[in-house]
Design a protein around this motif. Structure first.
Motif, PDB file in Angstrom:
ATOM      1  N   ILE A  23       4.453  -1.741   1.487  1.00 28.93           N
ATOM      2  CA  ILE A  23       3.138  -1.567   0.843  1.00 28.93           C
ATOM      3  C   ILE A  23       3.218  -2.059  -0.606  1.00 28.93           C
ATOM      4  O   ILE A  23       2.356  -2.806  -1.078  1.00 28.93           O
ATOM      5  CB  ILE A  23       2.706  -0.078   0.894  1.00 28.93           C
ATOM      6  CG1 ILE A  23       2.448   0.339   2.341  1.00 28.93           C
ATOM      7  CG2 ILE A  23       1.482   0.175   0.018  1.00 28.93           C
ATOM      8  CD1 ILE A  23       2.274   1.837   2.554  1.00 28.93           C
ATOM      9  N   ALA A  24       4.295  -1.668  -1.293  1.00 30.11           N
ATOM     10  CA  ALA A  24       4.468  -2.064  -2.694  1.00 30.11           C
ATOM     11  C   ALA A  24       4.532  -3.589  -2.803  1.00 30.11           C
ATOM     12  O   ALA A  24       3.952  -4.176  -3.729  1.00 30.11           O
ATOM     13  CB  ALA A  24       5.726  -1.423  -3.270  1.00 30.11           C
ATOM     14  N   ALA A  25       5.200  -4.248  -1.854  1.00 27.04           N
ATOM     15  CA  ALA A  25       5.314  -5.713  -1.891  1.00 27.04           C
ATOM     16  C   ALA A  25       3.926  -6.347  -1.758  1.00 27.04           C
ATOM     17  O   ALA A  25       3.589  -7.288  -2.477  1.00 27.04           O
ATOM     18  CB  ALA A  25       6.240  -6.200  -0.780  1.00 27.04           C
ATOM     19  N   LEU A  26       3.106  -5.797  -0.853  1.00 30.46           N
ATOM     20  CA  LEU A  26       1.757  -6.346  -0.664  1.00 30.46           C
ATOM     21  C   LEU A  26       0.901  -6.156  -1.908  1.00 30.46           C
ATOM     22  O   LEU A  26       0.157  -7.051  -2.309  1.00 30.46           O
ATOM     23  CB  LEU A  26       1.055  -5.651   0.510  1.00 30.46           C
ATOM     24  CG  LEU A  26       1.498  -6.023   1.909  1.00 30.46           C
ATOM     25  CD1 LEU A  26       0.702  -5.221   2.917  1.00 30.46           C
ATOM     26  CD2 LEU A  26       1.286  -7.514   2.149  1.00 30.46           C
ATOM     27  N   LEU A  27       1.018  -4.979  -2.517  1.00 26.29           N
ATOM     28  CA  LEU A  27       0.187  -4.704  -3.692  1.00 26.29           C
ATOM     29  C   LEU A  27       0.619  -5.556  -4.885  1.00 26.29           C
ATOM     30  O   LEU A  27      -0.216  -6.008  -5.670  1.00 26.29           O
ATOM     31  CB  LEU A  27       0.235  -3.211  -4.037  1.00 26.29           C
ATOM     32  CG  LEU A  27      -0.336  -2.283  -2.960  1.00 26.29           C
ATOM     33  CD1 LEU A  27      -0.224  -0.831  -3.388  1.00 26.29           C
ATOM     34  CD2 LEU A  27      -1.801  -2.627  -2.650  1.00 26.29           C
ATOM     35  N   ALA A  28       1.925  -5.801  -4.985  1.00 28.72           N
ATOM     36  CA  ALA A  28       2.418  -6.666  -6.069  1.00 28.72           C
ATOM     37  C   ALA A  28       1.817  -8.059  -5.906  1.00 28.72           C
ATOM     38  O   ALA A  28       1.400  -8.690  -6.882  1.00 28.72           O
ATOM     39  CB  ALA A  28       3.944  -6.711  -6.054  1.00 28.72           C
ATOM     40  N   ALA A  29       1.731  -8.522  -4.660  1.00 23.02           N
ATOM     41  CA  ALA A  29       1.152  -9.849  -4.408  1.00 23.02           C
ATOM     42  C   ALA A  29      -0.341  -9.882  -4.762  1.00 23.02           C
ATOM     43  O   ALA A  29      -0.907 -10.942  -5.003  1.00 23.02           O
ATOM     44  CB  ALA A  29       1.363 -10.240  -2.949  1.00 23.02           C
ATOM     45  N   GLU A  30      -0.970  -8.709  -4.785  1.00 19.67           N
ATOM     46  CA  GLU A  30      -2.393  -8.621  -5.151  1.00 19.67           C
ATOM     47  C   GLU A  30      -2.581  -8.434  -6.658  1.00 19.67           C
ATOM     48  O   GLU A  30      -3.676  -8.152  -7.123  1.00 19.67           O
ATOM     49  CB  GLU A  30      -3.050  -7.423  -4.440  1.00 19.67           C
ATOM     50  CG  GLU A  30      -3.159  -7.565  -2.943  1.00 19.67           C
ATOM     51  CD  GLU A  30      -4.046  -8.732  -2.525  1.00 19.67           C
ATOM     52  OE1 GLU A  30      -5.196  -8.756  -2.949  1.00 19.67           O
ATOM     53  OE2 GLU A  30      -3.552  -9.622  -1.801  1.00 19.67           O
ATOM     54  N   GLY A  31      -1.466  -8.490  -7.393  1.00 16.27           N
ATOM     55  CA  GLY A  31      -1.547  -8.399  -8.857  1.00 16.27           C
ATOM     56  C   GLY A  31      -1.420  -6.983  -9.408  1.00 16.27           C
ATOM     57  O   GLY A  31      -1.625  -6.748 -10.587  1.00 16.27           O
ATOM     58  N   TYR A  32      -1.070  -6.011  -8.560  1.00 13.29           N
ATOM     59  CA  TYR A  32      -0.874  -4.643  -9.050  1.00 13.29           C
ATOM     60  C   TYR A  32       0.566  -4.458  -9.511  1.00 13.29           C
ATOM     61  O   TYR A  32       1.496  -4.979  -8.904  1.00 13.29           O
ATOM     62  CB  TYR A  32      -1.141  -3.626  -7.935  1.00 13.29           C
ATOM     63  CG  TYR A  32      -2.596  -3.357  -7.673  1.00 13.29           C
ATOM     64  CD1 TYR A  32      -3.263  -2.364  -8.390  1.00 13.29           C
ATOM     65  CD2 TYR A  32      -3.297  -4.078  -6.713  1.00 13.29           C
ATOM     66  CE1 TYR A  32      -4.611  -2.100  -8.149  1.00 13.29           C
ATOM     67  CE2 TYR A  32      -4.633  -3.824  -6.466  1.00 13.29           C
ATOM     68  CZ  TYR A  32      -5.286  -2.835  -7.189  1.00 13.29           C
ATOM     69  OH  TYR A  32      -6.605  -2.575  -6.953  1.00 13.29           O
ATOM     70  N   GLU A  33       0.728  -3.654 -10.548  1.00 10.96           N
ATOM     71  CA  GLU A  33       2.061  -3.317 -11.023  1.00 10.96           C
ATOM     72  C   GLU A  33       2.334  -1.860 -10.649  1.00 10.96           C
ATOM     73  O   GLU A  33       1.426  -1.022 -10.775  1.00 10.96           O
ATOM     74  CB  GLU A  33       2.081  -3.473 -12.546  1.00 10.96           C
ATOM     75  CG  GLU A  33       3.453  -3.735 -13.116  1.00 10.96           C
ATOM     76  CD  GLU A  33       3.346  -3.982 -14.628  1.00 10.96           C
ATOM     77  OE1 GLU A  33       4.001  -3.224 -15.347  1.00 10.96           O
ATOM     78  OE2 GLU A  33       2.579  -4.874 -15.038  1.00 10.96           O
ATOM     79  N   GLN A  34       3.567  -1.592 -10.201  1.00 16.16           N
ATOM     80  CA  GLN A  34       3.866  -0.204  -9.786  1.00 16.16           C
ATOM     81  C   GLN A  34       4.088   0.681 -11.016  1.00 16.16           C
ATOM     82  O   GLN A  34       4.718   0.249 -11.982  1.00 16.16           O
ATOM     83  CB  GLN A  34       5.107  -0.181  -8.885  1.00 16.16           C
ATOM     84  CG  GLN A  34       5.359   1.187  -8.289  1.00 16.16           C
ATOM     85  CD  GLN A  34       6.198   1.119  -7.022  1.00 16.16           C
ATOM     86  OE1 GLN A  34       6.708   0.066  -6.655  1.00 16.16           O
ATOM     87  NE2 GLN A  34       6.352   2.242  -6.357  1.00 16.16           N
TER      88      GLN A  34
END
Ligand code: 5AD
Ligand code: SF4
Length: 448
Positions: A23-34
């Motif tokens: 999930i984190a990998a997908l969100l990073a690709a969407e420009g989100y930072e954890q």
């Protein structure tokens, strides 16, 4: 423009931990930072588990706290995924009014679309269909740059239907990933510095059954072992009924396969094992343990045990205790039976009282602690080969590594040893770890 942050919290098993990495990998690709601070997040995801009751309560109370954040930040998007989301589906929206989306165990790959449509329309979304494709499993979660160890999902779902368990209903039927995809991904991980992979599946022994190309789990392990950067292979979980002679022999034959098996026994009573629909007797289980210890005496054996299954009498419970005395596990995860909707065991009448379950659990855990300490103490003075995973949590000057048998060892050492194999002498055993002293760095020895 300010960065967009996401916060993700994971409940439950290793399978969920790995799903969260995807999930984190997908969100990073969407420009989100954890972010580890949920107060600043624009998107909060809880990746839930519903295998036992406690997990459910924890998720609902955490969502209660998160709802308050939405009052201060109405743009905040809140989602829940995982087994509890799969189970509750649209009912989740009724329980938690401020929830934006619910996504099930097969829908991780849909997250970018889900988030985009919430932003566009601000309507509530529920995605809990079972997808036959392995889209979610194939998401590549790039490991963090200092990671040494990584999970690798090799199959999803379970066909076993143990009578107490919700997993077959919530993760669907068993489907294996093609061997080619697994090998490619493992090579990629090895190139990124990963030295240890843990192969994940609810019942890894069944790996390959649906592929109809002759693949099986032992063959997969041997193929992974050919990848030179990978130094260690682990797997979880193996079902005692399906643990084959071929796989047991692999522990003695394959250097890279770690000397540890997690083999959930659940009970020591044949009557209860049968009610649980486990498909083996305790004698058959013990025979497999004896064989494993005969061919690899250093192997460590860990297990899961449930107390207070419906109809479990004092005699049945005593049989579990006797079995533990006989086997002496290195460690166990033990649980009070928790009634789950939709499972066969829910229909069983003779419930065990909650306080009795607790008593049984406490006695069992005390016994296990004694066995764990005894097993760890037996390693004092021995030389153990470790893969150094990183800095120790306890002290700045210490490193932490694991033995092949999955025991944590803390020892003094410099950061350049991280990711390397070293030999340590075990000086002192504790309940949850060992204290060691470095003897040699094997990779340096090999060079000289
Ligand atoms: N109640 C208690 N423990 C359970 N487990 C699975 N379902 C239940 C339940 N309903 C435990 C089993 C399994 C582990 C992952 O969780 O021991 O091996
Ligand atoms: Fe649940 Fe049994 Fe499948 Fe494990 S093997 S996931 S306990 S049904």
């Amino acid at each position: 423009m300010r960065n967009k942050y996401f916060y993700i919290q994971t409940f439950g098993c290793q399978m969920n931990v790995h799903d969260s990495e995807q999930i984190a990998a997908l969100l990073a690709a969407e420009g989100y930072e954890q972010s580890s601070n949920m107060n600043i997040a624009d998107l909060i995801i809880l990746n839930t588990c519903s295998i036992r009751e406690k997990a459910e309560q924890k998720v609902l109370s955490q969502l209660g706290r998160i709802e308050k954040l939405k009052k201060q930040n109405p743009g905040l998007i809140i989602g829940v995924g995982g087994c509890l989301a799969q189970h509750l589906g649209t009912k989740f929206h009724k329980k938690v009014r401020s929830l934006d989306f619910v996504f099930g165990t097969h829908s991780i790959h849909l997250l970018p679309d889900i988030i985009a449509s919430i932003k566009a329309e601000r309507k509530k979304i529920t995605e809990i269909d079972f997808h036959k494709s392995l889209m979610s499993l194939n998401i590549f979660a790039e490991p963090s740059k200092d990671a040494i160890s990584s999970f690798m999902t090799i199959m999803q779902g379970c066909n076993n239907f143990c009578s107490y368990c919700v997993v077959p209903y919530l993760r669907g039927p068993e489907i294996s990933r093609p061997i080619k995809d697994i090998l490619e991904e493992t090579k990629k991980l090895a190139d990124l510095g990963i030295r240890e992979v843990t192969l994940l599946g609810q019942n890894v022994n069944s790996y390959g059954k649906n592929l109809n190309d002759g693949s099986n789990f032992t063959a997969l392990i041997k193929k992974i072992a050919e990848i030179s950067g990978i130094k260690r292979i682990r797997f979880t979980t193996s079902h005692p009924r399906d643990l084959s002679l071929e796989l047991m022999n692999c522990f003695a034959e394959e250097e890279k396969l770690c000397r540890h098996i997690h083999l959930p026994v659940q009970s020591g009573s044949n009557r209860i094992l049968s009610l649980m629909n486990r498909g083996y007797t305790i004698e058959e289980y013990i025979k497999k343990i004896d064989y494993l210890r005969k061919i690899t005496p250093e192997i460590s054996i860990t297990s899961d045990i449930i107390v207070g299954f419906p109809g479990e009498t004092e005699k049945d419970y005593q049989e579990t205790i006797d079995m533990m005395e006989k086997i002496r596990f290195d460690s166990t995860f033990s649980f009070k039976y928790s009634e789950r909707d939709g499972t066969a065991a829910k229909k069983l009448k003779e419930k065990v009282l909650e306080e009795e379950k607790l008593r049984r659990l406490e006695v069992l855990q005390e016994l296990q602690n004694r066995h764990t300490l005894e097993k760890n103490t037996a390693l004092e003075g021995s030389i153990q080969e470790l893969l150094v995973e990183g800095r120790s949590k306890n002290s700045e000057s210490d490193l932490m590594g694991r033995t092949s048998s999955w025991k944590i060892v803390n020892f003094k050492g410099e950061s350049d040893l991280i990711g390397k194999m070293v030999n340590v002498k075990v000086l002192k055993a504790y309940l949850h770890s060992l204290r060691g002293k470095i003897e040699s760095n094997q990779e340096m020895d090999n060079v000289n």
